[in-house]
Structures are given as structure tokens and as C-alpha cells.
Design a protein around this motif. Structure first.
Motif: not given
Length: 333
Positions: A64-79
Motif C-alpha cells: 500500500l505504501q507504493r500507491p499512497l507515497g507514504q509509509p504505512v505502519v501496522v499497529d497491533y491492538k489485540a484483545g
């Protein structure tokens, strides 16, 4: 008294003249929507590392970073069956920079299994479908049954003695077992776990013999011979398990509901942001590496269904799930 109308007219004229000299108020969302994205995008994952959502999120974020041109960060919020991630999204600014990647069950199943603080049809909005998948009935290889017919015979010969694991009481992995019992005339127990990984470990260890699980988490163990796959609850066979029949092929057409993973947002996102996000997502999902990995995990690349179409599917699934839960007098925790 006759001079008041004239005074009022002069006041109006003066106000209009002053207004013409003042800068126009900007549209609320015009600038942010036009510029979006100008900073990293955060994708919340409502599941722990190692599960289907985690695997997909890491692969998808990279593309997804490619077409957006911005970093995409995965943030885990399990529970709490994904509801912690939902709350994190709802508390963030509604500007398109905080999204949620999760199963449709967050709206169609979870609110009926546990008490939640959000409205599944007003507070969270499905934007894009990423993958489609069914559930696979897997078991310990040491079971005397080698196929579904033999398994049904074996379970019938041991009424009340065979348990089926699930990744959450009241969720689809549990209720499909209830359906299978009714359709096949079986009597099995249910053992709930906090997610698939611990349940699969117990199945391979022999503590619990069976489970309906997502293919992404089961696939490595099926391939390694540590689990046996009996049937797939999906409209057609999945490419990664071409020799495993569907339940419909084996006489159980009702066990074929399609699950899907998608990107969700809080309501009120500017339409221009939604449009850009959908366009970028659909482009990212065309990446050969991502498509190949999704297939290897036993899933399919999602359809370009619109948010309205996805919302209708969620509502229909919610109603089916609710009807089944009511039939077993299930009460939310």
C-alpha cells in the motif's frame, strides 16, 4: 417609528459590505481531502501477531505504501475479540490516517458474542474488501477417520465424547460447529480458546481432536502433515488445498458462508479520502507477490465491492448469526 426600517436596511448593507472584505471560511474537509495523504498511515490490527490478520496486514502495508507515497505502519491492538482496536480507531482523528484491518466478524459476530460499546452499523464502516476465505475443518492426524464421512461415523459412535475447539465462543468458528452438529446429527462439545494458535497447538498435541479454523493459520500445519483437513466451508475448493472437498460437495450446502478481511474506518471520512484509499488499495492488491501469498494462505483476493455492498453483506451475516445464536439460547458475555 418610520425611520427603523431605513436604519435596518442600512445595517444590512453595511454588514454585506464588511462581509465582502473578509476572507471566505474554508470548507471543513476540502484541503485535507485534497492533500491526503501527507504523513504516515496507521493500520490497526485487532489480533495478535501470528494470526491471519497479522500475516495479511504486514504484506498489505508493504504494498500500500507504493500507491499512497507514504509509509504505512501496522499497529497491533489485540484483545477483547478486536474491540480494543475498534476503540483505538474511534478515539483517533477521523482524517483517514487511522484505519482498521479486521474480519467482517467485528460487526457481524463479535457484538452478538460479547457486550461492546460501539454500534456495528453506525460506528464502524467497511471501506474495502481485501481477502475472501472460508473455514477448514481440521483434526489431529491420529484420528481413525481419514475423510469427512468416516469422521461423521466416528463421532456418532462416540456421542458426547468428542470436542471441537474454537477461537472464541459465539463467533463463527463456534457456531459453524453447532450447524454441523445439526446437519450431520452429531453430539460434540465446544472448547474455546483466545485465538487460533493456542487451539491448534492443543489439536496437534492431542488434547482436542477437531477445529474449524481459518486456512491461513492452519495451512502450514496441514502442509507439514501435523493436521488433517477434512472439508472446506467455502463455495468452491481453495487453490492451496485442491484435494480437500467443500462441505457442499459432501452433502452440506449450508456450510459455505464467505468470510472476508477488510479495511474499516470510523464514519465521517471525507468522500475524497475514501475514494483515494479505495483506489490505492485496489492497486496494491494487484501486486503479484501479494496475490501469490494470499493464495498460498488459502484465501482469495477480495472483490471491488463498494462500501454499501459490504455493509449489506455484514448486515445479512449479522442476522444469520443472530438467528443461530438465539436458537441455542446464547447470551453475550
Amino acid at each position: 417609528m418610520k425611520r427603523f426600517p431605513q436604519t435596518r436596511r442600512r445595517a444590512v448593507v453595511l454588514a454585506l459590505a464588511l462581509g465582502a472584505l473578509l476572507p471566505a471560511a474554508p470548507a471543513v474537509h476540502a484541503a485535507p481531502a485534497a492533500e491526503w495523504p501527507t504523513k504516515p498511515v496507521r493500520i490497526l490490527v485487532g489480533a495478535p501477531p501470528g494470526g491471519t490478520a497479522d500475516i495479511l496486514a504486514r504484506l498489505f502495508a508493504q504494498e500500500l505504501q507504493r500507491p499512497l507515497g507514504q509509509p504505512v505502519v501496522v499497529d497491533y491492538k489485540a484483545g477483547a475479540a478486536g474491540t480494543i482496536a475498534v476503540q483505538n480507531m474511534l478515539s483517533a482523528p477521523r482524517d483517514g490516517y487511522t484505519l482498521l484491518l479486521i474480519q467482517k466478524g467485528i460487526a457481524s459476530e463479535v457484538p452478538q458474542a460479547i457486550k461492546v460499546s460501539y454500534d456495528p452499523f453506525k460506528d464502524i464502516v467497511p471501506l474495502v474488501q481485501l481477502t475472501r476465505q472460508g473455514l477448514v475443518l481440521v483434526g489431529n492426524p491420529g484420528l481413525p477417520a481419514k475423510n469427512l464421512a468416516e469422521l461423521v461415523t466416528y463421532v456418532k459412535a462416540n456421542p458426547g465424547k468428542i470436542d471441537v475447539a474454537n477461537f472464541g465462543i459465539g463467533l463463527r468458528g463456534h457456531t459453524i460447529g453447532v450447524q454441523f452438529n445439526r446437519l450431520a446429527g452429531l453430539d460434540t462439545g465446544a472448547v474455546s480458546y483466545r485465538g487460533s494458535p493456542p487451539a491448534l497447538q492443543d489439536i496437534m498435541g492431542g488434547q482436542v481432536p477437531l477445529m474449524f479454523d481459518g486456512p491461513a493459520t492452519s495451512m502450514p500445519f496441514i502442509k507439514a502433515g501435523k493436521l488433517r483437513a477434512f472439508a472446506v466451508a467455502f463455495p468452491q475448493r481453495i487453490a492451496a488445498l485442491p484435494n480437500v472437498p467443500t462441505f457442499a460437495e459432501l452433502g452440506y450446502p449450508d456450510l459455505s458462508e464467505v468470510g472476508w478481511m477488510g479495511l474499516w474506518a470510523a464514519p465521517g471520512l471525507p468522500p475524497a479520502v475514501v475514494s483515494k484509499l479505495r483506489e490505492a488499495t485496489l492497486a496494491a492488491m494487484q501486486a503479484p507477490t501479494l496475490r501469490r501469498k494470499i493464495e498460498e494462505l488459502g484465501m482469495e483476493v477480495g472483490t471491488p465491492a463498494t462500501p454499501d455492498e459490504l455493509a449489506r453483506d455484514v448486515r445479512e451475516s449479522y442476522e444469520r448469526q443472530g438467528k443461530l445464536l438465539r436458537s441455542i439460547q446464547f447470551k453475550p458475555e
